[in-house]
Design a protein around this motif. Structure first.
Motif, PDB file in Angstrom:
ATOM      1  N   LEU A  92       0.801  -1.249  -0.045  1.00  0.00           N
ATOM      2  CA  LEU A  92      -0.018   0.008  -0.076  1.00  0.00           C
ATOM      3  C   LEU A  92       0.970   1.301  -0.015  1.00  0.00           C
ATOM      4  O   LEU A  92       0.619   2.292  -0.475  1.00  0.00           O
ATOM      5  CB  LEU A  92      -0.957   0.026   1.254  1.00  0.00           C
ATOM      6  CG  LEU A  92      -1.999  -0.958   1.066  1.00  0.00           C
ATOM      7  CD1 LEU A  92      -2.802  -1.077   2.313  1.00  0.00           C
ATOM      8  CD2 LEU A  92      -2.933  -1.013  -0.118  1.00  0.00           C
ATOM      9  N   ASP A  93       2.134   1.066   0.681  1.00  0.00           N
ATOM     10  CA  ASP A  93       2.589   2.202   0.621  1.00  0.00           C
ATOM     11  C   ASP A  93       3.470   2.604  -0.768  1.00  0.00           C
ATOM     12  O   ASP A  93       3.606   3.768  -1.177  1.00  0.00           O
ATOM     13  CB  ASP A  93       3.947   2.062   1.831  1.00  0.00           C
ATOM     14  CG  ASP A  93       3.514   2.323   2.958  1.00  0.00           C
ATOM     15  OD1 ASP A  93       2.339   2.797   3.404  1.00  0.00           O
ATOM     16  OD2 ASP A  93       4.338   1.748   4.182  1.00  0.00           O
ATOM     17  N   ALA A  94       3.902   1.554  -1.320  1.00  0.00           N
ATOM     18  CA  ALA A  94       4.195   1.659  -2.623  1.00  0.00           C
ATOM     19  C   ALA A  94       3.396   2.329  -3.521  1.00  0.00           C
ATOM     20  O   ALA A  94       3.619   2.913  -4.520  1.00  0.00           O
ATOM     21  CB  ALA A  94       4.754   0.233  -3.355  1.00  0.00           C
ATOM     22  N   LEU A  95       1.837   1.884  -3.536  1.00  0.00           N
ATOM     23  CA  LEU A  95       0.919   2.592  -4.365  1.00  0.00           C
ATOM     24  C   LEU A  95       0.733   3.871  -3.886  1.00  0.00           C
ATOM     25  O   LEU A  95       0.394   4.839  -4.836  1.00  0.00           O
ATOM     26  CB  LEU A  95      -0.381   1.662  -4.080  1.00  0.00           C
ATOM     27  CG  LEU A  95      -0.446   0.250  -4.376  1.00  0.00           C
ATOM     28  CD1 LEU A  95      -1.772  -0.386  -4.051  1.00  0.00           C
ATOM     29  CD2 LEU A  95      -0.312   0.255  -6.014  1.00  0.00           C
ATOM     30  N   ALA A  96       0.670   4.279  -2.698  1.00  0.00           N
ATOM     31  CA  ALA A  96       0.662   5.633  -2.365  1.00  0.00           C
ATOM     32  C   ALA A  96       1.666   6.551  -2.737  1.00  0.00           C
ATOM     33  O   ALA A  96       1.586   7.950  -3.042  1.00  0.00           O
ATOM     34  CB  ALA A  96       0.523   5.780  -0.888  1.00  0.00           C
ATOM     35  N   ARG A  97       2.869   5.872  -3.095  1.00  0.00           N
ATOM     36  CA  ARG A  97       3.976   6.824  -3.750  1.00  0.00           C
ATOM     37  C   ARG A  97       3.970   6.827  -5.226  1.00  0.00           C
ATOM     38  O   ARG A  97       4.608   7.454  -5.937  1.00  0.00           O
ATOM     39  CB  ARG A  97       5.426   6.029  -3.465  1.00  0.00           C
ATOM     40  CG  ARG A  97       5.556   6.032  -1.863  1.00  0.00           C
ATOM     41  CD  ARG A  97       7.162   5.844  -1.753  1.00  0.00           C
ATOM     42  NE  ARG A  97       7.465   4.316  -2.086  1.00  0.00           N
ATOM     43  CZ  ARG A  97       7.436   3.478  -1.368  1.00  0.00           C
ATOM     44  NH1 ARG A  97       7.015   3.390  -0.115  1.00  0.00           N
ATOM     45  NH2 ARG A  97       7.392   2.090  -1.885  1.00  0.00           N
ATOM     46  N   GLY A  98       2.885   6.297  -5.796  1.00  0.00           N
ATOM     47  CA  GLY A  98       2.480   6.020  -7.156  1.00  0.00           C
ATOM     48  C   GLY A  98       3.176   5.295  -8.064  1.00  0.00           C
ATOM     49  O   GLY A  98       3.424   5.138  -9.164  1.00  0.00           O
ATOM     50  N   GLU A  99       3.693   4.088  -7.265  1.00  0.00           N
ATOM     51  CA  GLU A  99       4.317   3.156  -8.107  1.00  0.00           C
ATOM     52  C   GLU A  99       3.575   1.925  -8.448  1.00  0.00           C
ATOM     53  O   GLU A  99       2.238   1.865  -7.879  1.00  0.00           O
ATOM     54  CB  GLU A  99       5.473   2.331  -6.989  1.00  0.00           C
ATOM     55  CG  GLU A  99       6.614   3.315  -6.419  1.00  0.00           C
ATOM     56  CD  GLU A  99       7.609   2.733  -5.473  1.00  0.00           C
ATOM     57  OE1 GLU A  99       7.435   1.314  -5.308  1.00  0.00           O
ATOM     58  OE2 GLU A  99       8.087   3.483  -4.878  1.00  0.00           O
ATOM     59  N   GLN A 100       3.944   1.348  -9.598  1.00  0.00           N
ATOM     60  CA  GLN A 100       2.985   0.517 -10.128  1.00  0.00           C
ATOM     61  C   GLN A 100       3.232  -1.042  -9.509  1.00  0.00           C
ATOM     62  O   GLN A 100       4.140  -1.996 -10.086  1.00  0.00           O
ATOM     63  CB  GLN A 100       3.325   0.333 -11.630  1.00  0.00           C
ATOM     64  CG  GLN A 100       2.641   1.713 -12.359  1.00  0.00           C
ATOM     65  CD  GLN A 100       1.200   1.906 -12.184  1.00  0.00           C
ATOM     66  OE1 GLN A 100       0.257   0.905 -12.268  1.00  0.00           O
ATOM     67  NE2 GLN A 100       0.775   2.958 -12.075  1.00  0.00           N
ATOM     68  N   ALA A 101       2.938  -1.220  -8.399  1.00  0.00           N
ATOM     69  CA  ALA A 101       3.481  -2.350  -7.352  1.00  0.00           C
ATOM     70  C   ALA A 101       2.222  -3.549  -7.644  1.00  0.00           C
ATOM     71  O   ALA A 101       1.184  -3.344  -7.538  1.00  0.00           O
ATOM     72  CB  ALA A 101       3.381  -1.999  -6.008  1.00  0.00           C
ATOM     73  N   ALA A 102       2.965  -4.513  -8.173  1.00  0.00           N
ATOM     74  CA  ALA A 102       1.804  -5.787  -8.369  1.00  0.00           C
ATOM     75  C   ALA A 102       1.560  -6.421  -7.000  1.00  0.00           C
ATOM     76  O   ALA A 102       2.433  -6.387  -5.909  1.00  0.00           O
ATOM     77  CB  ALA A 102       2.539  -6.959  -8.983  1.00  0.00           C
ATOM     78  N   LEU A 103       0.377  -6.979  -6.945  1.00  0.00           N
ATOM     79  CA  LEU A 103      -0.261  -7.463  -5.630  1.00  0.00           C
ATOM     80  C   LEU A 103       0.918  -9.012  -5.179  1.00  0.00           C
ATOM     81  O   LEU A 103       0.766  -9.673  -6.230  1.00  0.00           O
ATOM     82  CB  LEU A 103      -1.599  -7.678  -5.797  1.00  0.00           C
ATOM     83  CG  LEU A 103      -2.059  -8.503  -4.361  1.00  0.00           C
ATOM     84  CD1 LEU A 103      -2.313  -7.363  -3.405  1.00  0.00           C
ATOM     85  CD2 LEU A 103      -3.583  -8.759  -4.744  1.00  0.00           C
ATOM     86  N   PRO A 104       1.224  -8.853  -4.112  1.00  0.00           N
ATOM     87  CA  PRO A 104       2.217 -10.033  -3.706  1.00  0.00           C
ATOM     88  C   PRO A 104       1.264 -11.156  -3.724  1.00  0.00           C
ATOM     89  O   PRO A 104       0.192 -10.983  -3.577  1.00  0.00           O
ATOM     90  CB  PRO A 104       2.918  -9.890  -2.416  1.00  0.00           C
ATOM     91  CG  PRO A 104       2.527  -8.121  -2.390  1.00  0.00           C
ATOM     92  CD  PRO A 104       1.308  -7.857  -2.953  1.00  0.00           C
TER      93      PRO A 104
END
Length: 247
Positions: A92-104
């Motif tokens: 969630l922190d990665a998403l908040a930073r605008g990163e395109q993080a895949a769901l683990p």
């Protein structure tokens, strides 16, 4: 309003009326999708850094719509993907930073009995789950689980593994533990549950022995209905007794 099928970020669901909410209001908003969530669970997620509500000068929590959405995401990823809180927070922190993080990915099928794992939904499809999934879903340690088993609060099936409902039991035991209630204090609840099951079995036993297959099938539905009524009665009795003693 809070639902999303993947457990990923919720986009565009904040309400126009974004007035600060109390923790009780947050609980009511979450209860439709997460009926087992409690105030202690929300406080625990806050303590773990999953949500950071504002505080009034007197120390009261004030949540915004974004906080409710974030809590829903956390609860959804726990429920659907069996992810530990540390992994959820990082995602969630990665998403908040605008990163395109895949769901683990979750625990994976190797720890599930009967190969019951749906990769798309991240849910257990088998009647039983493995020990690793139970530990991850309940966020407890091996020693916690060993102690609960010693008191009969959590019981593995005869074939190995645990039934899916055990996740709920483990989470509730963990929540009660945060109030100082130890497994030895909960043995009476285990005994009461066993007595209620005995009463239900007495009612449905004649149905299960019936020659008509439809009647035998009806036994399971009857047992579930009786179980729901029993739980509601137990809750009402506790609430009524508390009201009498506290007022």
């Amino acid at each position: 309003m809070l639902r999303t099928p993947t457990g990923g970020a919720v986009v565009g669901t904040a309400t126009a009326d974004d007035r600060p909410m109390s923790i009780g209001t947050v609980l009511l908003r979450l209860r439709d999708e997460f009926p087992e969530v409690t105030i202690s669970k929300i406080r625990f997620l806050e303590a773990e850094g999953l949500v950071e509500p504002q505080r009034t000068p007197s120390g009261y929590r004030k949540f915004r719509g974004a906080d409710v959405e974030r809590l829903a995401q956390v609860l959804r990823m726990q429920r659907d993907h069996y992810l530990p809180l540390k992994v959820i927070r990082e995602h969630l922190d990665a998403l908040a930073r605008g990163e395109q993080a895949a769901l683990p990915s979750g625990g994976g099928p190797r720890d599930l009995t009967d190969g019951g794992w749906d990769a798309e939904s991240g849910r257990a499809t088998a009647a039983r789950i493995g020990r690793a999934e139970l530990l991850a879903a309940a966020e407890v340690t091996e020693s916690d689980l060993d102690e609960w088993e010693s008191y009969g609060l959590v019981t593995p099936t005869a074939e190995g593994g645990y039934d899916a409902e055990t996740v709920t039991v483990a989470r509730l035991v963990a929540d009660l533990g945060r109030f100082g209630l130890e497994p030895r204090h909960l043995r009476a609840m285990r005994a009461a549950a066993d007595r209620e099951v005995g009463l239900i079995e007495q009612v449905v036993a004649p149905l299960r022995r019936h020659r008509n297959p439809q009647t035998r099938a009806h036994a399971e539905a009857t047992a579930k209905e009786l179980a729901e009524l029993s739980v509601r009665l137990h809750s009402a009795l506790v609430q009524s007794a508390l009201h009498i003693r506290l007022h």
